[in-house]
Design a protein around this motif. Structure first.
Motif, PDB file in Angstrom:
ATOM      1  N   PRO A  11       0.804  -1.229   0.000  1.00  0.00           N
ATOM      2  CA  PRO A  11       0.000   0.000   0.000  1.00  0.00           C
ATOM      3  C   PRO A  11       0.841   1.285   0.000  1.00  0.00           C
ATOM      4  O   PRO A  11       0.474   2.261  -0.654  1.00  0.00           O
ATOM      5  N   LEU A  12       1.959   1.273   0.718  1.00  0.00           N
ATOM      6  CA  LEU A  12       2.811   2.465   0.754  1.00  0.00           C
ATOM      7  C   LEU A  12       3.430   2.765  -0.607  1.00  0.00           C
ATOM      8  O   LEU A  12       3.597   3.928  -0.974  1.00  0.00           O
ATOM      9  N   ILE A  13       3.763   1.733  -1.352  1.00  0.00           N
ATOM     10  CA  ILE A  13       4.317   1.925  -2.698  1.00  0.00           C
ATOM     11  C   ILE A  13       3.251   2.516  -3.616  1.00  0.00           C
ATOM     12  O   ILE A  13       3.518   3.459  -4.368  1.00  0.00           O
ATOM     13  N   ARG A  14       2.027   1.968  -3.549  1.00  0.00           N
ATOM     14  CA  ARG A  14       0.943   2.518  -4.371  1.00  0.00           C
ATOM     15  C   ARG A  14       0.710   3.993  -4.037  1.00  0.00           C
ATOM     16  O   ARG A  14       0.559   4.828  -4.925  1.00  0.00           O
ATOM     17  N   MET A  15       0.712   4.307  -2.745  1.00  0.00           N
ATOM     18  CA  MET A  15       0.501   5.693  -2.335  1.00  0.00           C
ATOM     19  C   MET A  15       1.655   6.579  -2.818  1.00  0.00           C
ATOM     20  O   MET A  15       1.436   7.691  -3.297  1.00  0.00           O
ATOM     21  N   ALA A  16       2.877   6.091  -2.713  1.00  0.00           N
ATOM     22  CA  ALA A  16       4.035   6.868  -3.163  1.00  0.00           C
ATOM     23  C   ALA A  16       3.968   7.141  -4.663  1.00  0.00           C
ATOM     24  O   ALA A  16       4.243   8.266  -5.111  1.00  0.00           O
ATOM     25  N   ILE A  17       3.592   6.144  -5.443  1.00  0.00           N
ATOM     26  CA  ILE A  17       3.474   6.330  -6.889  1.00  0.00           C
ATOM     27  C   ILE A  17       2.392   7.358  -7.202  1.00  0.00           C
ATOM     28  O   ILE A  17       2.582   8.238  -8.043  1.00  0.00           O
ATOM     29  N   LYS A  18       1.255   7.268  -6.505  1.00  0.00           N
ATOM     30  CA  LYS A  18       0.161   8.223  -6.740  1.00  0.00           C
ATOM     31  C   LYS A  18       0.573   9.645  -6.389  1.00  0.00           C
ATOM     32  O   LYS A  18       0.134  10.595  -7.032  1.00  0.00           O
ATOM     33  N   ASP A  22       2.121  15.332 -10.005  1.00  0.00           N
ATOM     34  CA  ASP A  22       0.739  15.641 -10.349  1.00  0.00           C
ATOM     35  C   ASP A  22       0.372  14.935 -11.652  1.00  0.00           C
ATOM     36  O   ASP A  22       0.634  15.435 -12.739  1.00  0.00           O
ATOM     37  N   TRP A  23      -0.226  13.749 -11.518  1.00  0.00           N
ATOM     38  CA  TRP A  23      -0.569  12.933 -12.670  1.00  0.00           C
ATOM     39  C   TRP A  23      -1.518  13.675 -13.605  1.00  0.00           C
ATOM     40  O   TRP A  23      -1.329  13.684 -14.820  1.00  0.00           O
ATOM     41  N   GLU A  24      -2.562  14.293 -13.037  1.00  0.00           N
ATOM     42  CA  GLU A  24      -3.571  14.963 -13.864  1.00  0.00           C
ATOM     43  C   GLU A  24      -2.984  16.122 -14.645  1.00  0.00           C
ATOM     44  O   GLU A  24      -3.331  16.327 -15.808  1.00  0.00           O
ATOM     45  N   GLU A  25      -2.102  16.877 -14.019  1.00  0.00           N
ATOM     46  CA  GLU A  25      -1.457  17.999 -14.705  1.00  0.00           C
ATOM     47  C   GLU A  25      -0.652  17.523 -15.909  1.00  0.00           C
ATOM     48  O   GLU A  25      -0.460  18.258 -16.877  1.00  0.00           O
ATOM     49  N   ASN A  26      -0.192  16.281 -15.852  1.00  0.00           N
ATOM     50  CA  ASN A  26       0.609  15.712 -16.928  1.00  0.00           C
ATOM     51  C   ASN A  26      -0.195  14.834 -17.881  1.00  0.00           C
ATOM     52  O   ASN A  26       0.373  14.077 -18.665  1.00  0.00           O
ATOM     53  N   GLY A  27      -1.529  14.908 -17.788  1.00  0.00           N
ATOM     54  CA  GLY A  27      -2.381  14.212 -18.749  1.00  0.00           C
ATOM     55  C   GLY A  27      -2.782  12.796 -18.385  1.00  0.00           C
ATOM     56  O   GLY A  27      -3.267  12.058 -19.236  1.00  0.00           O
TER      57      GLY A  27
END
Length: 80
Positions: A11-18, A22-27
């Motif tokens: 779970p910590l890895i998933r949270m770190a990746i998220k 800023d994923w949305e800013e990058n499309g």
């Protein structure tokens, strides 16, 4: 938006990746996450992402097996 799925049993890895940037800013839109390949495959069948970012060593179904299923059923999906 490019649809991204994150698959990792930690779970910590998933949270770190998220939270990496800023994923949305990058499309990108994170449309799903799963803790193993089996759960991921069920989600992929309901709403296929454009990209899957997966771990290799996971319980129930590992990343290699997930990649094999995805390549067979959804060859258009890019796997990282």
């Amino acid at each position: 938006m490019i649809k991204l799925m994150i698959v990792d049993d930690e779970p910590l890895i998933r949270m770190a990746i998220k939270n990496l940037f800023d994923w949305e800013e990058n499309g990108f839109e994170i449309t799903g996450e799963a803790s193993n390949g089996e759960t991921a495959l069920a989600l992929i069948e309901k709403d296929p992402p454009d990209i899957i970012m997966t771990d290799i060593k996971m319980p129930r179904m590992d990343g290699i097996e997930l990649i094999s299923h995805v390549r067979e059923k959804f060859p258009q999906i890019v796997v990282v």
